[in-house]
Design a protein around this motif. Structure first.
Motif, short mmCIF file in Angstrom:
data_model
loop_
_atom_site.label_atom_id
_atom_site.label_comp_id
_atom_site.label_asym_id
_atom_site.label_seq_id
_atom_site.Cartn_x
_atom_site.Cartn_y
_atom_site.Cartn_z
N VAL A 77 0.81 -1.30 0.04
CA VAL A 77 -0.01 -0.01 -0.06
C VAL A 77 0.84 1.09 -0.09
CG1 VAL A 77 -1.65 1.07 1.30
CG2 VAL A 77 -1.64 -1.14 1.52
N VAL A 78 0.75 2.17 -1.03
CA VAL A 78 1.26 3.53 -0.99
C VAL A 78 0.51 4.72 -0.48
CG1 VAL A 78 2.59 5.08 -2.33
CG2 VAL A 78 2.88 2.48 -2.63
N LYS A 79 0.88 5.21 0.48
CA LYS A 79 0.25 6.49 1.03
C LYS A 79 1.05 7.69 0.51
CE LYS A 79 -2.95 4.36 3.88
NZ LYS A 79 -4.12 4.62 3.76
N GLU A 80 0.19 8.99 0.37
CA GLU A 80 0.78 9.95 -0.13
C GLU A 80 0.73 11.14 0.86
OE1 GLU A 80 -0.34 11.02 -3.90
OE2 GLU A 80 0.43 9.37 -5.01
N ILE A 81 1.76 11.97 0.88
CA ILE A 81 1.72 13.15 1.84
C ILE A 81 2.16 14.33 0.96
CG2 ILE A 81 2.57 14.11 3.74
CD1 ILE A 81 2.17 11.79 5.25
N ARG A 82 1.30 15.25 0.71
CA ARG A 82 1.78 16.53 0.08
C ARG A 82 1.94 17.74 0.69
NH1 ARG A 82 -2.28 19.27 -4.34
NH2 ARG A 82 -1.16 21.30 -4.33
N PHE A 83 3.11 18.40 0.41
CA PHE A 83 3.81 19.64 1.15
C PHE A 83 3.78 20.85 0.13
CE2 PHE A 83 5.69 16.08 3.72
CZ PHE A 83 5.50 16.47 5.02
N GLY A 84 3.65 21.79 0.59
CA GLY A 84 4.07 22.95 -0.32
C GLY A 84 5.44 23.44 0.00
N PRO A 85 6.12 24.20 -0.77
CA PRO A 85 7.27 24.59 -0.42
C PRO A 85 7.38 25.51 0.81
CG PRO A 85 6.84 25.74 -2.31
CD PRO A 85 5.66 24.76 -2.25
N ASN A 86 6.30 26.05 1.20
CA ASN A 86 6.38 27.05 2.35
C ASN A 86 5.57 26.49 3.29
OD1 ASN A 86 7.98 29.09 1.01
ND2 ASN A 86 6.33 29.80 -0.11
N THR A 87 5.58 25.18 3.50
CA THR A 87 4.71 24.53 4.63
C THR A 87 5.19 24.85 6.22
OG1 THR A 87 4.51 22.58 3.06
CG2 THR A 87 3.99 22.41 5.53
N ASP A 88 4.13 25.45 6.96
CA ASP A 88 4.50 25.83 8.36
C ASP A 88 4.81 24.58 9.11
OD1 ASP A 88 4.39 28.30 9.96
OD2 ASP A 88 2.57 27.36 10.81
N ASP A 89 5.62 25.11 10.30
CA ASP A 89 6.08 24.03 11.37
C ASP A 89 4.83 23.38 11.78
OD1 ASP A 89 8.71 24.62 11.11
OD2 ASP A 89 8.90 25.80 12.80
N HIS A 90 3.75 23.90 12.24
CA HIS A 90 2.47 23.03 12.64
C HIS A 90 1.91 22.05 11.69
CE1 HIS A 90 -1.70 22.59 13.33
NE2 HIS A 90 -1.21 22.19 14.64
N ASP A 91 2.02 22.78 10.36
CA ASP A 91 1.28 21.76 9.55
C ASP A 91 2.11 20.70 9.11
OD1 ASP A 91 -0.90 23.23 9.16
OD2 ASP A 91 0.03 24.40 7.25
N TYR A 92 3.54 20.98 9.14
CA TYR A 92 4.67 19.85 8.97
C TYR A 92 4.44 18.78 10.10
CZ TYR A 92 9.24 17.56 9.15
OH TYR A 92 9.96 16.49 9.19
N GLU A 93 4.50 19.21 11.31
CA GLU A 93 4.28 18.34 12.37
C GLU A 93 3.07 17.02 12.21
OE1 GLU A 93 6.53 17.42 14.83
OE2 GLU A 93 7.83 18.77 14.02
N PHE A 94 2.15 18.08 11.94
CA PHE A 94 0.60 17.34 11.77
C PHE A 94 1.07 16.10 10.46
CE2 PHE A 94 -3.75 16.90 10.17
CZ PHE A 94 -4.40 16.73 11.34
N LYS A 95 1.60 16.47 9.46
CA LYS A 95 1.60 15.63 8.41
C LYS A 95 2.73 14.57 8.77
CE LYS A 95 -0.17 18.60 4.87
NZ LYS A 95 0.24 19.29 3.53
N LYS A 96 3.89 15.14 9.62
CA LYS A 96 4.84 14.08 9.59
C LYS A 96 4.23 12.78 10.77
CE LYS A 96 7.49 14.32 13.36
NZ LYS A 96 8.29 14.77 14.55
N ASN A 97 3.21 13.23 11.77
CA ASN A 97 2.46 12.45 12.69
C ASN A 97 1.71 11.25 11.70
OD1 ASN A 97 3.76 13.33 14.85
ND2 ASN A 97 1.96 14.66 15.24
N HIS A 98 1.08 12.02 10.72
CA HIS A 98 0.36 11.00 9.75
C HIS A 98 1.50 9.82 8.99
CE1 HIS A 98 -3.88 12.22 9.98
NE2 HIS A 98 -3.48 13.22 9.99
N ALA A 99 2.47 10.58 8.56
CA ALA A 99 3.34 9.64 7.96
C ALA A 99 3.84 8.53 8.87
CB ALA A 99 4.44 10.47 7.29
N GLN A 100 4.05 8.96 9.94
CA GLN A 100 4.68 7.97 10.95
C GLN A 100 3.47 6.74 11.27
OE1 GLN A 100 5.86 9.87 14.61
NE2 GLN A 100 5.52 8.08 15.78
N LYS A 101 2.47 7.17 11.39
CA LYS A 101 1.45 6.29 11.46
C LYS A 101 1.16 5.25 10.27
CE LYS A 101 -3.12 7.15 11.05
NZ LYS A 101 -4.29 7.72 10.96
#
Length: 164
Positions: A77-101
């Motif tokens: 299974v391949v899960k995708e996570i999308r970032f923008g080049p100027n992603t804020d720290d809070h958004d980054y942490e939120f997406k990082k937690n999803h990626a970890q899961k």
């Protein structure tokens, strides 16, 4: 199978059968008495080897084995996570937690930075963001492909580490 066997003499094998070399007619009659089919196993042998068995039951067992093998095969299974080049720290942490899961569940992760419009000039920011993600998820997964530009996206793949 049965009448389609062309050899004049065959070596008969099988359960509850007296094994030996017989003329094809005798082998067919032995199989018929037992209510079994005569199936050619090794046509290139001298004489060819045939087995007395229930052919339908054999096919059923074979399909059953193939189905069990298919169920045991793991699906990637391949899960995708999308970032923008100027992603804020809070958004980054939120997406990082999803990626970890996702990695803990055993799914592969495709993280990418999408460059929209003039943001393409921030390629270095995107690469730094993906490398930071790889470093933060180091204990959960291993980088399969380093950040690489493909059109307007910079992709990176992370595979989960094998759980013990």
């Amino acid at each position: 199978m049965n009448d389609k066997i062309r050899a004049k003499e065959v070596r008969l094998v099988g359960d509850n059968v007296e094994m030996g070399v017989y003329p094809i007619q005798k082998a067919l009659s032995i199989a018929e008495e037992l209510g079994l089919d005569l199936v050619e196993i090794s046509p290139n042998a001298k004489p060819p080897v045939v087995k007395a068995m229930e052919y339908k039951k054999f096919l059923y067992e074979q399909k059953k084995r193939e189905k069990a093998m298919k169920q045991k095969a793991s699906k990637v299974v391949v899960k995708e996570i999308r970032f923008g080049p100027n992603t804020d720290d809070h958004d980054y942490e939120f997406k990082k937690n999803h990626a970890q899961k996702f990695l803990e569940e055993g799914a592969k992760l495709k993280a990418y930075v999408f460059f929209k419009g003039r943001s393409i000039v921030f390629k270095d920011k995107g690469e730094i963001l993906l490398l930071r993600l790889a470093q933060d998820l180091e204990e959960y997964g291993k980088v399969e492909q380093m950040p690489k530009m493909e059109g307007k996206r910079m992709n990176m793949f992370i595979a989960p580490k094998k759980s013990k």
